[in-house]
Scaffold this active site. Sequence first.
Site, PDB file in Angstrom:
ATOM      1  CB  SER A  46      -1.085  -0.035   1.180  1.00 49.12           C
ATOM      2  OG  SER A  46      -2.053   1.109   0.856  1.00 49.12           O
ATOM      3  CD  GLU A  47      -0.964   3.850  -3.278  1.00 53.09           C
ATOM      4  OE1 GLU A  47      -1.083   2.537  -2.947  1.00 53.09           O
ATOM      5  OE2 GLU A  47      -2.107   4.431  -3.823  1.00 53.09           O
ATOM      6  CG  ASN A  48      -0.568   4.121   3.472  1.00 52.72           C
ATOM      7  OD1 ASN A  48      -0.595   3.263   2.702  1.00 52.72           O
ATOM      8  ND2 ASN A  48      -1.121   4.135   4.864  1.00 52.72           N
TER       9      ASN A  48
END
Lengths: 218, 232
Positions: A46-48
Site C-alpha cells: 500500500s503506497e502510504n
Amino acid sequence: MGLNKEQIAKRIAQEMKDGMYVNLGIGIPTLVSNYVPEGIEIMLQSENGILGMGPYPEEKDIDADLINAGKETVTLLKGGVYFDSAESFGMIRAGKVDLTVLGAMEVSENGDIANWKIPGKMVKGMGGAMDLVASAKNIIVAMQHTNPKGESKLLPSCTLPLTGVGCVKKIVSDLGVFDVTADGFVCLEYAPGVTIDEIKAKTAGKLRIADDVKEMVF
Amino acid sequence: MGLNKVVAGADEAIKDIPSGATLMLGGFGLCGIPENCIAALVRKGIKDLTCISNNAGVDGFGLGLLLQTRQIKKMMSSYVGENAEFERQLLNGELEVDLIPQGTLATRIAMGGWGIPAFFTPAGYGTEIAEGKEIREFNGKKYLMEMGLVSDFSIVKASKGDTLGNLVFEKTTKNFSQAMAKASKITIAEVEELVEPGELDPEQIHVAGIYVHRIFKGSNYEKRIERRTVKK
C-alpha cells in the site's frame, strides 16, 4: 448480463502468480485480495507505506496509526514492513512491485489510461495513480465496459485528461478479459451470458477477437 | 543547553511563523497529523499560508480547521477530495491548488532534504502534469524533471522523540512526515512521548536530531479515523 464487481475481482485474482508483490487500487481492485487462489502466496503493497498489508482489523484491534492508501483501517501480516512515502514510491518506481490493479474511466487501444479528472467537475487529485501507472511492470485495469450513459470506455483514444500513456496491459471488464496489444484490444474471454456481438458493439476502440476466445471460468 | 530542542508547547513552537509562510505538514489523510500545532496555528491566526501536505484534512479536522478560518492561500497536495469547505473555496477562486502526483510529491520533499535540487521521474509523462517541464530520455524511457522542495517550516508529529530531536514514527505515521522533517529550514516536531537522550534505540531512529529544531510533548490527541473498516 455481465459480471458483477465481485466476479470481476474474482477473475483478476486468477492473474496472481505465486510470489508476486501487488498494489491494489481503491474499489473493485481492493476486492481482489478476497479471491487469491489457494496455494498462491502474494504480498500486498500500500503506497502510504506498507508491505504485507493484512485484512481489516477486528473492532478491538483498530489503530488510527495503521491505515492503507484508501485511508481505511487495516492490519499488518507477520513479516510485514512499514516505511515512508518516499521509499514506498521508490519501490514502485524501481519496478519492485510486480502488478498494479486499478480502476479507470477510459482506456485507449494503445494502453493510455484516464482515471483522475473530469474537466468541469471537482478535481480531487491523482493521488498515487500517475506514479503507479508510469512504473508498474504490469497493469491490469478493473472496470465497467461502458459508462453510465452506455458509452464504451474502451476507446480509440482517451477523451479525458490522461493519467499515463501506453501502460495498460490487460482489462477485466464486466463483459470479458482483454489484452491491450500493439494491435489494439484483443478479447481473450467473454463473461458467461455475454455474446461476442455485444462486446463488439460496446467496444469503440480497435478490437480483435482471439482465435481461441473462450467463456470465462471462475 | 545548546542541543536541547525542547520548547514548552505548540504555541511557542510556532510563534515565529509569519503570515505568507510556506509550511510542510506531515500526515497521510488524518493519520499522523500534527494536531497540536494545527490548533496553535488556528489560535495564532496567521494568514496566506502555502501548505505542502498530501491531503487537506476533512471538514472540521486536520487542515480542514485552517481552511475553515481561511488561513490557507495555497495547497500543494496529491489528493484533496474529502472536504466540502475545500471544494467551495476552490470553486470560488479563494484557494489555489497545485496537484502533484503522490510519489513525485514525496520524492520532491525527500530530495529537498537530501540537498538535491532536481531529479527525473516518469510519473505524469504524456499528461498535463508534464506541461512546461523538461523531458529527458534515459534507457529508452521518457522522464520529467521535477524540483526538490525545501520550505520555511516543517511541522510533523512523531510517536516518540528525545530532547535532542531524534524521532521515531510508528506504523503508517511515517508517511510524508519522515521526509518532511528533513526538508525545511526550521522543523517542529510534536511527539506523543518525549524521552531523554539514550532512551531511544539508536537502531530504530527514523529522523536524526540534526534535522529537528524544536520538539515538545503534545497532548489530547484525538487521532480521528477517516474510514473505520472492520473485518466482516
